[in-house]
Design a protein around this motif. Structure first.
Motif, PDB file in Angstrom:
ATOM      1  N   VAL A 117      11.583  14.218  -2.803  1.00 48.17           N
ATOM      2  CA  VAL A 117      10.309  14.480  -3.470  1.00 48.17           C
ATOM      3  C   VAL A 117       9.987  13.313  -4.399  1.00 48.17           C
ATOM      4  O   VAL A 117      10.797  12.959  -5.268  1.00 48.17           O
ATOM      5  CB  VAL A 117      10.347  15.796  -4.267  1.00 48.17           C
ATOM      6  N   ASP A 118       8.807  12.737  -4.182  1.00 45.33           N
ATOM      7  CA  ASP A 118       8.316  11.654  -5.051  1.00 45.33           C
ATOM      8  C   ASP A 118       7.217  12.242  -5.938  1.00 45.33           C
ATOM      9  O   ASP A 118       6.170  12.670  -5.443  1.00 45.33           O
ATOM     10  CB  ASP A 118       7.766  10.506  -4.197  1.00 45.33           C
ATOM     11  N   ARG A 119       7.466  12.275  -7.227  1.00 40.69           N
ATOM     12  CA  ARG A 119       6.520  12.925  -8.140  1.00 40.69           C
ATOM     13  C   ARG A 119       5.365  12.011  -8.544  1.00 40.69           C
ATOM     14  O   ARG A 119       4.459  12.440  -9.263  1.00 40.69           O
ATOM     15  CB  ARG A 119       7.266  13.401  -9.391  1.00 40.69           C
ATOM     16  N   HIS A 120       5.383  10.743  -8.119  1.00 40.11           N
ATOM     17  CA  HIS A 120       4.357   9.802  -8.570  1.00 40.11           C
ATOM     18  C   HIS A 120       3.428   9.314  -7.470  1.00 40.11           C
ATOM     19  O   HIS A 120       2.241   9.049  -7.717  1.00 40.11           O
ATOM     20  CB  HIS A 120       5.015   8.582  -9.234  1.00 40.11           C
ATOM     21  N   ALA A 121       3.913   9.171  -6.243  1.00 41.67           N
ATOM     22  CA  ALA A 121       3.105   8.571  -5.180  1.00 41.67           C
ATOM     23  C   ALA A 121       3.631   9.021  -3.829  1.00 41.67           C
ATOM     24  O   ALA A 121       4.744   9.558  -3.732  1.00 41.67           O
ATOM     25  CB  ALA A 121       3.161   7.043  -5.284  1.00 41.67           C
TER      26      ALA A 121
ATOM     27  N   GLY B 166       2.157  13.444   1.490  1.00 38.18           N
ATOM     28  CA  GLY B 166       3.125  12.369   1.674  1.00 38.18           C
ATOM     29  C   GLY B 166       4.188  12.296   0.614  1.00 38.18           C
ATOM     30  O   GLY B 166       5.037  11.385   0.650  1.00 38.18           O
ATOM     31  N   ARG B 167       4.237  13.234  -0.317  1.00 39.19           N
ATOM     32  CA  ARG B 167       5.186  13.138  -1.430  1.00 39.19           C
ATOM     33  C   ARG B 167       6.475  13.920  -1.203  1.00 39.19           C
ATOM     34  O   ARG B 167       7.408  13.801  -1.998  1.00 39.19           O
ATOM     35  CB  ARG B 167       4.520  13.622  -2.718  1.00 39.19           C
TER      36      ARG B 167
ATOM     37  N   ALA C 131      17.472  12.555  11.873  1.00 37.59           N
ATOM     38  CA  ALA C 131      16.059  12.493  12.236  1.00 37.59           C
ATOM     39  C   ALA C 131      15.241  12.214  10.990  1.00 37.59           C
ATOM     40  O   ALA C 131      15.217  13.024  10.064  1.00 37.59           O
ATOM     41  CB  ALA C 131      15.622  13.811  12.870  1.00 37.59           C
ATOM     42  N   PRO C 132      14.583  11.044  10.905  1.00 37.21           N
ATOM     43  CA  PRO C 132      13.777  10.733   9.723  1.00 37.21           C
ATOM     44  C   PRO C 132      12.536  11.615   9.661  1.00 37.21           C
ATOM     45  O   PRO C 132      12.181  12.283  10.636  1.00 37.21           O
ATOM     46  CB  PRO C 132      13.410   9.260   9.926  1.00 37.21           C
ATOM     47  N   PRO C 133      11.844  11.625   8.527  1.00 35.66           N
ATOM     48  CA  PRO C 133      10.643  12.463   8.382  1.00 35.66           C
ATOM     49  C   PRO C 133       9.569  12.093   9.398  1.00 35.66           C
ATOM     50  O   PRO C 133       9.344  10.911   9.687  1.00 35.66           O
ATOM     51  CB  PRO C 133      10.184  12.170   6.950  1.00 35.66           C
ATOM     52  N   GLN C 134       8.912  13.135   9.941  1.00 35.90           N
ATOM     53  CA  GLN C 134       7.847  12.934  10.924  1.00 35.90           C
ATOM     54  C   GLN C 134       6.543  13.496  10.367  1.00 35.90           C
ATOM     55  O   GLN C 134       6.494  14.644   9.923  1.00 35.90           O
ATOM     56  CB  GLN C 134       8.182  13.664  12.231  1.00 35.90           C
TER      57      GLN C 134
ATOM     58  N   HIS D  51       6.940  24.911  -1.389  1.00 36.39           N
ATOM     59  CA  HIS D  51       5.792  24.366  -2.121  1.00 36.39           C
ATOM     60  C   HIS D  51       5.036  23.341  -1.289  1.00 36.39           C
ATOM     61  O   HIS D  51       3.796  23.281  -1.328  1.00 36.39           O
ATOM     62  CB  HIS D  51       6.270  23.730  -3.427  1.00 36.39           C
ATOM     63  N   ALA D  52       5.761  22.552  -0.504  1.00 37.44           N
ATOM     64  CA  ALA D  52       5.118  21.463   0.233  1.00 37.44           C
ATOM     65  C   ALA D  52       4.644  21.871   1.626  1.00 37.44           C
ATOM     66  O   ALA D  52       3.629  21.361   2.121  1.00 37.44           O
ATOM     67  CB  ALA D  52       6.076  20.277   0.349  1.00 37.44           C
ATOM     68  N   PHE D  53       5.354  22.789   2.278  1.00 34.53           N
ATOM     69  CA  PHE D  53       5.062  23.081   3.684  1.00 34.53           C
ATOM     70  C   PHE D  53       4.661  24.539   3.949  1.00 34.53           C
ATOM     71  O   PHE D  53       4.288  24.860   5.074  1.00 34.53           O
ATOM     72  CB  PHE D  53       6.282  22.746   4.549  1.00 34.53           C
TER      73      PHE D  53
END
Length: 739
Positions: free
Chosen positions: A102-106, A147-148, A135-138, A454-456
């Motif tokens: 999780v990137d809280r800025h960008a 994108g965060r 498996a990297p993020p898709q 929260h994200a998905f």
């Protein structure tokens, strides 16, 4: 206590009424065993030292050798799906590891620091030998819309138990990769069970540290001497050490749940106390009746033989009943359940063996010194001798038995009212597999779970793996697009004749809605399709537990009835013992429903109710409760049968059994309730459920059933309840408890 038992024997029809010692030629096999062990301490101790040394060598590795997974129905469709994913799709299924960044800025792809963290996460995962691929993020699947938040998935290159251990070893290194503004959290089903096992291991350790002093204090009060109080602990340690070593050896054949050790400890302690109490109380009574003095070895050996010939038989039948109850769990096709039951059974066998060999050998050496280290809780008058307080307790129990005999209707109605009141809520009992709330809020698996939700969306942590025949994939995708309960579908690759698709439900993994979605998918997908994933495995296990529950209950009832019938030879009293044991079990789960499903008292116990009781509770805890309850049933009924054999007077049998066994039942129950309640104070929810259910069951069974209802049943049954039909004479052995 010694003078107490003398009074018990003469007034209520104990062994003293048979008069003197039974000639050696007429002794039963357990009496001969007791006499031999009482005179061969060195041989017995040497054998046990060899046994303990052998099993102890392996026992030191027990915590690292035992497994953390196995919560599954081995015959289920979801396990079949996981096998295919493991073989053909690099293990990117239920046991795969998921790392949430999780990137809280960008957005992660626009942040050099986040991209560097992601690269290090992938490298750390690939460095673990149990990871097959990463498996990297898709985008659109494991990378959030803003994108965060990204999910890096590590395929399982080993079995589920190894992946739980891998999750435990990777959790720390992955978390250390976090940077200011960028967090790294390991989650997924394997991480959940790793956190679950760690939390429960810590909780069990705290509970055990608290329970030991409480146990020792109660034992000292019950036995009245330090020497006698140490004997149950001796049996407990022997049972636990043998069970721990045996569990390690069994791991070479099949994975064993870490919980097997915890439950083995609980039962080793519970049965060690029960059996030592029953044997030692009878031994001390026999010493007093024979007027044994220090150095009178003949009286000591005869007393040991009598203790095993009477109380020893009850202990043996009790252990067989407990083993039978636990064996009923083995029909459930779940590795975790079977290994936990096996662990307890090993502890029971070890405690029984020590009770029938090591304990009488020690008693033979101690003799009259069994009362050494007498503890006086208050100052006594000079005229008061040791045992007066115990005589008063036994006199009270005798008066209680007489009261029950004189007022059976009132007493029985009150007892039944308590049991039915406690059992009534069980009608609305709901069960489900535990949710993410079984681990503490600070656990990595739960933190990552919340981040994924929260994200998905709520269904993302319970993503289903749908494996379909390769030629049916287009039809399957078309069906999934219009199936209620499906939030999103991600088409996957095809290999070895199978297509592997991901399906995100609209609801959370532990909800009934997701369970309904899983059932719906299995109905509408093309023939040959398999629905798997962690949520599906939990759903299938819950369905299996519900499906096998009637069979397990039937086995418990049959085994309990048959063993009581063999021990007592009377079908009516055997049926009564099983029936009222079932009432106390129902009462325990009725109260459990009020606490854990409805949340009554949740603030006091410090937990948030899930709205259901964990699905493993009714079968697993029910079998445990049934075994312990039948333990008490045998103690009281064997005492009653012993008196009925010597004096065929129902009043004499009932009142005498209450007086002689009441102290054992209440004392053992006090220790077990105290021990179980220490688990109820533990942090995680699972030990709380276990502690409350077992404590309530023991309290109801000991205080309401054994001390009120069962004696009242004996009162109403009179001579009829002990009647043995002629047809049974030809098939049942004759078991006598009188000496």
């Amino acid at each position: 206590m010694t003078s107490t038992i003398q009074q018990t024997g003469t007034q209520t029809g104990g062994a003293g009424e048979t008069g003197g010692s039974v000639p050696a030629s007429h002794r039963g096999s357990l009496a001969r065993l007791g006499a031999w062990t009482a005179t061969h301490l060195r041989v017995v101790v040497l054998v046990w030292l060899v046994v303990l040394g052998t099993f102890g060598f392996f026992a030191v590795r027990v915590e690292h050798a035992l497994a953390g997974a196995g919560w599954e129905d081995s015959t289920s469709q979801s396990v079949q799906a996981r096998t295919i994913v493991q073989r053909d799709f690099s293990g990117l299924g239920a046991t795969a590891l998921q790392v949430v960044i999780v990137d809280r800025h960008a957005p992660i792809n626009a942040d050099p620091v986040a991209r560097q963290v992601q690269a290090r996460v992938i490298g750390t995962l690939l460095s673990n030998p149990d990871v097959s691929t990463v498996a990297p993020p898709q985008p659109g699947a494991s990378l959030s819309r803003n994108g965060r938040t990204a999910i890096v998935t590590a395929g399982a290159g080993a079995d589920p138990n190894a992946m739980v251990k891998a999750a435990g070893s990777l959790e720390g290194p992955l978390q250390q990769l976090s940077r200011p503004g960028v967090s790294v959290t390991l989650t997924g089903d394997s991480a959940l069970w790793a956190n679950f096992n760690d939390a429960n291991r810590s909780a069990m350790l705290r509970s055990e540290m608290l329970s030991w002093p409480v146990t020792i204090a109660i034992l000292v009060i019950v036995f009245g001497s330090l020497v006698a109080a140490g004997l149950p602990l001796l049996l407990t340690m022997v049972g636990l050490l043998v069970a721990a070593g045996a569990l390690v050896l069994i791991t070479d054949v099949t994975p064993v749940s870490i919980w097997a050790l915890n439950f083995a400890l609980m039962f080793a302690l519970a049965l060690g106390i029960d059996y030592a109490l029953f044997i030692v109380v009878r031994f001390r009574a026999a010493l007093v009746r024979r007027g044994a003095v220090r150095g009178d070895q003949e009286a000591v050996v005869a007393s040991v033989a009598e203790a095993l010939d009477t109380a020893g038989k009850a202990v043996a039948f009790s252990a067989l009943t407990v083993l039978g109850a636990l064996a009923a769990i083995l029909v459930v096709p779940s590795p975790a359940f079977r290994s936990m039951a096996l662990g307890i059974m090993l502890a029971v066998v070890a405690v029984l063996a020590a009770t029938l060999t090591l304990l009488p050998a020690v008693l033979g050496r101690l003799g009259t010194r069994i009362n050494a280290g007498r503890i006086r809780l208050r100052r006594r008058a000079k005229a008061e001798v040791d045992g007066d307080s115990e005589r008063r307790v036994d006199a009270w129990l005798h008066a209680w038995g007489r009261l029950l005999w004189r007022h059976p209707v009132l007493s029985g109605t009150a007892a039944l009212g308590v049991l039915f009141l406690a059992a009534a809520p069980v009608i609305g009992l709901r069960t489900n597999m535990p949710s993410i709330t079984i681990v503490p809020p600070s656990a990595n698996a739960r933190v990552g779970y919340d981040q994924v939700v929260h994200a998905f969306g709520p269904g993302a942590p319970g993503t289903l793996q749908v494996v379909v025949p390769e030629t049916s994939q287009p039809a399957a995708l078309a069906t999934l697009a219009h199936t209620p309960g499906v939030a999103a579908t991600v088409a996957g690759p095809s290999r070895a004749g199978w297509a592997f698709d991901q399906v995100v439900p609209t609801s959370g993994p532990s909800t009934t809605a997701t369970g309904a979605t899983i059932d719906r998918l299995r109905h509408v997908l093309p023939p040959g399709s398999l629905v798997g994933g962690a949520a599906a495995e939990n759903h299938d296990l819950q369905q299996a537990l519900s499906r096998y529950a009637p069979l397990v209950v039937g086995i418990l009832v049959v085994i309990g009835f048959v063993l009581l019938l063999i021990a007592l030879g009377a079908p009516w009293v055997a049926a009564a013992g099983v029936a009222i044991t079932g009432l106390s079990v129902a009462g325990a789960f009725g109260i459990a429903r009020l606490i854990f499903q409805n949340g009554i008292g949740s603030g006091l116990l410090g937990f948030h109710p899930q709205g259901f009781v964990d699905a493993w509770g009714p079968i697993f805890f029910g079998a445990m409760v049934f075994g312990v309850a039948m333990d008490y049933t045998l103690f009281l009924l064997s005492a009653a049968k012993e008196r009925y054999e010597t004096h065929t007077n129902p009043e004499h049998a009932m009142v005498g059994s209450v007086r002689s066994s009441g102290r054992v039942v209440v004392s053992a129950a006090a220790v077990m309730i105290a021990v179980f309640l220490t688990f109820a104070l533990s942090g995680p929810l699972a030990p709380k459920e276990m502690g409350v259910i077992l404590a309530v069951a023991v309290a109801l069974d000991a205080l309401v059933v054994r001390m009120v209802l069962l004696p009242v049943i004996l009162r109403f049954g009179g001579h009829r309840i002990w009647r043995r039909p002629r047809a049974l004479d030809r098939i049942l052995p004759t078991v006598r408890f009188s000496h």
